[in-house]
Design an enzyme around this catalytic site. Structure first.
Site, PDB file in Angstrom:
ATOM      1  N   ASN A  81      -3.625   8.741   4.323  1.00 39.48           N
ATOM      2  CA  ASN A  81      -2.404   8.253   5.097  1.00 39.48           C
ATOM      3  C   ASN A  81      -2.239   8.423   6.463  1.00 39.48           C
ATOM      4  OD1 ASN A  81      -1.517   7.986   2.190  1.00 39.48           O
ATOM      5  ND2 ASN A  81      -0.476  10.192   2.387  1.00 39.48           N
ATOM      6  N   ASP A 139      -9.999  -9.384   3.584  1.00 38.68           N
ATOM      7  CA  ASP A 139     -10.799 -10.738   3.010  1.00 38.68           C
ATOM      8  C   ASP A 139     -10.409 -11.707   3.822  1.00 38.68           C
ATOM      9  OD1 ASP A 139      -8.438 -11.799   2.424  1.00 38.68           O
ATOM     10  OD2 ASP A 139      -8.950 -12.290   0.051  1.00 38.68           O
ATOM     11  N   SER A 169       7.716  10.478  -2.513  1.00 40.21           N
ATOM     12  CA  SER A 169       7.273  11.743  -1.694  1.00 40.21           C
ATOM     13  C   SER A 169       6.565  11.403  -0.628  1.00 40.21           C
ATOM     14  CB  SER A 169       6.581  12.544  -2.598  1.00 40.21           C
ATOM     15  OG  SER A 169       5.524  11.629  -2.883  1.00 40.21           O
ATOM     16  N   HIS A 188      -6.462  -6.191  -2.082  1.00 36.94           N
ATOM     17  CA  HIS A 188      -7.124  -6.096  -0.799  1.00 36.94           C
ATOM     18  C   HIS A 188      -7.163  -7.560  -0.336  1.00 36.94           C
ATOM     19  CE1 HIS A 188      -8.725  -1.681  -0.960  1.00 36.94           C
ATOM     20  NE2 HIS A 188      -7.356  -1.717  -0.679  1.00 36.94           N
ATOM     21  N   ARG A 234       0.776  -1.305   0.155  1.00 34.24           N
ATOM     22  CA  ARG A 234      -0.058  -0.036  -0.068  1.00 34.24           C
ATOM     23  C   ARG A 234       0.984   1.380   0.098  1.00 34.24           C
ATOM     24  NH1 ARG A 234      -3.443   2.488   4.542  1.00 34.24           N
ATOM     25  NH2 ARG A 234      -5.095   3.578   3.288  1.00 34.24           N
ATOM     26  N   HIS A 249       0.421   4.489  -2.393  1.00 33.84           N
ATOM     27  CA  HIS A 249       0.091   5.867  -2.070  1.00 33.84           C
ATOM     28  C   HIS A 249       1.410   6.620  -2.491  1.00 33.84           C
ATOM     29  CE1 HIS A 249      -3.475   5.332   0.889  1.00 33.84           C
ATOM     30  NE2 HIS A 249      -3.644   4.399  -0.146  1.00 33.84           N
ATOM     31  N   ASP A 250       2.355   6.126  -2.635  1.00 31.07           N
ATOM     32  CA  ASP A 250       3.427   6.939  -3.210  1.00 31.07           C
ATOM     33  C   ASP A 250       3.401   7.407  -4.730  1.00 31.07           C
ATOM     34  OD1 ASP A 250       6.013   8.377  -3.775  1.00 31.07           O
ATOM     35  OD2 ASP A 250       7.107   6.576  -3.975  1.00 31.07           O
ATOM     36  N   ASP A 294      -4.188 -14.342  -2.823  1.00 28.60           N
ATOM     37  CA  ASP A 294      -5.115 -15.071  -3.685  1.00 28.60           C
ATOM     38  C   ASP A 294      -6.191 -14.368  -4.183  1.00 28.60           C
ATOM     39  OD1 ASP A 294      -6.933 -14.896  -1.513  1.00 28.60           O
ATOM     40  OD2 ASP A 294      -6.362 -16.744  -1.001  1.00 28.60           O
ATOM     41  N   VAL A 344       0.576   9.916  -5.986  1.00 28.64           N
ATOM     42  CA  VAL A 344       0.924  11.328  -5.571  1.00 28.64           C
ATOM     43  C   VAL A 344       2.222  11.669  -6.404  1.00 28.64           C
ATOM     44  CG1 VAL A 344       0.941  12.848  -3.620  1.00 28.64           C
ATOM     45  CG2 VAL A 344      -0.503  10.961  -3.537  1.00 28.64           C
ATOM     46  N   ASP A 350       8.180   8.520  -6.292  1.00 25.28           N
ATOM     47  CA  ASP A 350       9.203   9.266  -6.190  1.00 25.28           C
ATOM     48  C   ASP A 350       9.589   9.333  -4.659  1.00 25.28           C
ATOM     49  OD1 ASP A 350       6.953  10.677  -5.064  1.00 25.28           O
ATOM     50  OD2 ASP A 350       7.581  12.634  -6.197  1.00 25.28           O
ATOM     51  N   THR A 369      -6.560 -13.499   4.483  1.00 19.77           N
ATOM     52  CA  THR A 369      -5.913 -11.956   4.519  1.00 19.77           C
ATOM     53  C   THR A 369      -4.215 -12.132   4.542  1.00 19.77           C
ATOM     54  OG1 THR A 369      -5.866  -9.759   5.461  1.00 19.77           O
ATOM     55  CG2 THR A 369      -5.849 -11.693   6.975  1.00 19.77           C
TER      56      THR A 369
HETATM   57  C1  HEM Z   1      -9.541   1.089  -5.617  1.00 15.37           C
HETATM   58  C2  HEM Z   1      -9.596   2.091  -4.650  1.00 15.37           C
HETATM   59  C3  HEM Z   1      -9.029   1.817  -3.121  1.00 15.37           C
HETATM   60  C4  HEM Z   1      -9.130   2.519  -2.249  1.00 15.37           C
HETATM   61  C5  HEM Z   1     -10.700   3.244  -1.909  1.00 15.37           C
HETATM   62  C6  HEM Z   1      -8.690   1.661  -0.891  1.00 15.37           C
HETATM   63  C7  HEM Z   1      -8.853   2.136   0.213  1.00 15.37           C
HETATM   64  C8  HEM Z   1      -8.207   1.519   1.402  1.00 15.37           C
HETATM   65  C9  HEM Z   1      -8.336   1.707   2.782  1.00 15.37           C
HETATM   66  C10 HEM Z   1      -9.431   2.435   3.463  1.00 15.37           C
HETATM   67  C11 HEM Z   1      -7.660   0.671   3.411  1.00 15.37           C
HETATM   68  C12 HEM Z   1      -7.542   0.373   5.043  1.00 15.37           C
HETATM   69  C13 HEM Z   1      -6.826   1.386   5.786  1.00 15.37           C
HETATM   70  C14 HEM Z   1      -6.821   1.737   7.057  1.00 15.37           C
HETATM   71  O1  HEM Z   1      -8.024   1.273   7.713  1.00 15.37           O
HETATM   72  O2  HEM Z   1      -6.031   2.265   7.771  1.00 15.37           O
HETATM   73  C15 HEM Z   1      -6.851   0.200   2.493  1.00 15.37           C
HETATM   74  C16 HEM Z   1      -5.845  -1.202   2.791  1.00 15.37           C
HETATM   75  C17 HEM Z   1      -5.003  -1.531   1.730  1.00 15.37           C
HETATM   76  N1  HEM Z   1      -4.838  -1.260   0.519  1.00 15.37           N
HETATM   77 FE1  HEM Z   1      -6.078  -0.149  -0.521  1.00 15.37          FE
HETATM   78  N2  HEM Z   1      -7.579   1.163  -1.544  1.00 15.37           N
HETATM   79  C18 HEM Z   1      -7.981   1.123  -2.920  1.00 15.37           C
HETATM   80  C19 HEM Z   1      -6.718   0.681  -3.620  1.00 15.37           C
HETATM   81  C20 HEM Z   1      -5.795  -0.118  -3.487  1.00 15.37           C
HETATM   82  C21 HEM Z   1      -4.470  -0.582  -4.255  1.00 15.37           C
HETATM   83  C22 HEM Z   1      -4.526   0.054  -6.002  1.00 15.37           C
HETATM   84  C23 HEM Z   1      -3.744  -1.053  -3.569  1.00 15.37           C
HETATM   85  C24 HEM Z   1      -2.263  -1.617  -4.166  1.00 15.37           C
HETATM   86  C25 HEM Z   1      -2.037  -1.655  -5.398  1.00 15.37           C
HETATM   87  C26 HEM Z   1      -4.105  -1.171  -2.267  1.00 15.37           C
HETATM   88  C27 HEM Z   1      -3.409  -1.718  -1.168  1.00 15.37           C
HETATM   89  C28 HEM Z   1      -3.957  -1.769  -0.007  1.00 15.37           C
HETATM   90  C29 HEM Z   1      -3.474  -2.993   0.887  1.00 15.37           C
HETATM   91  C30 HEM Z   1      -2.446  -3.967   0.839  1.00 15.37           C
HETATM   92  C31 HEM Z   1      -4.220  -2.440   2.244  1.00 15.37           C
HETATM   93  C32 HEM Z   1      -3.752  -3.123   3.515  1.00 15.37           C
HETATM   94  C33 HEM Z   1      -2.891  -2.411   4.210  1.00 15.37           C
HETATM   95  C34 HEM Z   1      -2.479  -2.937   5.621  1.00 15.37           C
HETATM   96  O3  HEM Z   1      -2.812  -3.781   6.278  1.00 15.37           O
HETATM   97  O4  HEM Z   1      -1.789  -2.166   6.164  1.00 15.37           O
HETATM   98  N3  HEM Z   1      -5.417  -0.424  -2.147  1.00 15.37           N
HETATM   99  N4  HEM Z   1      -7.174   0.540   1.337  1.00 15.37           N
END
Ligand code: HEM
Ligand SMILES: *[C@@H]1O[C@H](CO)[C@@H](O)[C@H](O)[C@H]1NC(C)=O
Ligand SMILES: *[C@@H]1O[C@H](CO)[C@@H](O)[C@H](O)[C@H]1NC(C)=O
Ligand SMILES: *[C@@H]1O[C@H](CO)[C@@H](O)[C@H](O)[C@H]1NC(C)=O
Ligand SMILES: *[C@@H]1O[C@H](CO)[C@@H](O)[C@H](O)[C@H]1NC(C)=O
Ligand SMILES: *[C@@H]1O[C@H](CO)[C@@H](O)[C@H](O)[C@H]1NC(C)=O
Ligand SMILES: *[C@@H]1O[C@H](CO)[C@@H](O)[C@H](O)[C@H]1NC(C)=O
Length: 316
Positions: free
Chosen positions: A92, A236, A74, A191, A60, A64-65, A243, A68, A72, A239
């Site tokens: 973030n 999921d 940032s 996710h 993640r 997020h890098d 998969d 934005v 880079d 987690t």
């Molecule tokens: C499609 C739009 C997306 C939304 C709205 C979104 C939103 C979120 C949110 C709200 C969380 C939980 C954060 C928290 O509770 O602190 C999360 C976790 C996560 N997101 Fe996304 N996300 C999106 C796309 C992506 C993408 C594109 C990736 C990677 C390529 C990604 C990878 C992850 C991962 C791996 C987690 C778990 C992080 C952890 O357990 O520390 N997400 N995301």
């Protein structure tokens, strides 16, 4: 005439030089820091063995890098008295993790080959190694990104998706970065690993109707209607394994975030979710390609940016 063609030759040469600099390559460190990649992989494997969620967090961090100002690093800049970076932006703040792991890797890189390996490349490689460590596909990471001397709090707030985003918003936020709807869906499939905080899914489990009732009740047990904002739920049902179960869960109306369930809610993306739910090989192939594409978003190359010595601060 002669000077004109000399001039155009010069222009063509500078253009080609510019192009060469603008390109990342997979063997960028093969002579300047040959053990960089294996060292990063070992560090990531150790971090994930210590806490499997760290693999999700590092993935993640890269997303997020990249969304934005491009990939880079940032996101890694700490706020100072006269500088506000991206760390406290809405998507973030108290949410993105893994900064310490990147610091550890960076200090290993500085011992091995000082001033050579960028923070942005470390983040990109760590994301790939994290997915591999959790059983997902691998891909070749293009290298040679340099680190920014700036960050953008406002872009982090405007360009990253929110868990409350509807399908239209998700499609357009990804389209703004050059991604198709299908790529948005497949990237959301990441996710399949990691967790989310109660504050990010509370509305969904108490108020939404496109949710499995048993699933909603079980999530309400860990996420009260008020309080417990930081309580965690798995994203999921499997987690710690990369998969395609995330997609199967969406079909069962067990998407945790509102944004997740938007991908399977009677619209154009339903068939993509079904495909990935039925076919893990296609999910792996497509997510690997989309990750390469994400990693190539607006890198700083040539003489742009710098190689930070400390990922948290621009060079003094
Ligand atoms: C499609 C739009 C997306 C939304 C709205 C979104 C939103 C979120 C949110 C709200 C969380 C939980 C954060 C928290 O509770 O602190 C999360 C976790 C996560 N997101 Fe996304 N996300 C999106 C796309 C992506 C993408 C594109 C990736 C990677 C390529 C990604 C990878 C992850 C991962 C791996 C987690 C778990 C992080 C952890 O357990 O520390 N997400 N995301
Ligand atoms: C910000 O403050 C630091 C000292 O904390 C100083 O070195 C730097 O020049 C300042 N930057 C700007 C843009 O004012
Ligand atoms: C970030 O989170 C902290 C702690 O919850 C909070 O005090 C601060 O106001 C937040 N920052 C922003 C910019 O919202
Ligand atoms: C559910 O929706 C209502 C009406 O919009 C709102 O007042 C309430 O705070 C929501 N409940 C939760 C737990 O989000
Ligand atoms: C947080 O979740 C745990 C179960 O994981 C639960 O026992 C606790 O009550 C929750 N916190 C709040 C404030 O509800
Ligand atoms: C998705 O479908 C639902 C009905 O199933 C509809 O209410 C909603 O507007 C549609 N959203 C988009 C983005 O097409
Ligand atoms: C996926 O499999 C289900 C049965 O599990 C089937 O009904 C559906 O048509 C398949 N969808 C696709 C897109 O292959």
């Amino acid at each position: 005439m002669a000077s004109l063609s000399l001039f155009s030759l010069f222009c063509m040469f500078s253009f080609l030089l510019g192009m060469a600099h603008a390109q990342l390559s997979s063997d960028y460190y093969s002579s300047s820091c040959p053990s960089a990649l294996s060292t990063i992989q070992t560090a990531v494997n150790n971090a994930v063995a210590d806490e499997s969620r760290m693999g999700a967090s590092l993935l993640r961090l890269h997303f997020h890098d990249c969304f934005v100002l491009g990939c880079d690093a940032s996101i890694l800049l700490d706020d100072t008295a006269n500088f506000t970076g991206e760390k406290t932006a809405g998507p973030n703040n108290n949410s993105v993790r893994g900064y310490d792991v990147i610091d550890t890797i960076k200090s290993q890189m500085e011992s091995l080959c000082p001033g050579v390996v960028s923070c942005a490349d470390i983040v990109a490689v760590a994301a790939r190694d994290s997915v591999v460590a959790l059983g997902g596909p691998t891909w070749t990471v293009q290298l040679g990104r340099r680190d920014s001397t700036t960050a953008s709090f406002s872009t982090a707030n405007s360009d990253l998706p929110a868990p409350t985003s509807d399908l239209d918003a998700l499609i357009s936020l990804f389209s703004n970065k050059g991604f198709t709807t299908q790529e948005m869906v497949v990237l959301s499939g990441t996710h399949t690993i990691g967790k989310a905080q109660c504050s990010k899914f509370r509305d969904r489990i108490y108020n939404e109707t496109n949710i499995d009732a048993t699933f909603a009740t079980s999530k309400q047990a860990i996420c009260p209607s008020s309080g417990g904002d930081e309580n965690l739920s798995d994203l999921d049902e499997t987690t710690t394994v990369f998969d395609n179960v995330y997609f199967t869960n969406l079909i069962e109306k067990k998407g945790l975030l509102h944004s997740d369930q938007q991908l399977y809610n009677g619209n154009s993306t339903d068939s993509m979710v079904e495909t990935y739910s039925n076919d893990s090989t296609t999910f792996f192939t497509d997510v690997a390609s989309a990750m390469v594409k994400m990693g190539n978003l607006s890198p700083l190359t040539g003489t742009d940016g710098e190689i930070r010595t400390n990922c948290r601060a621009i060079n003094g």
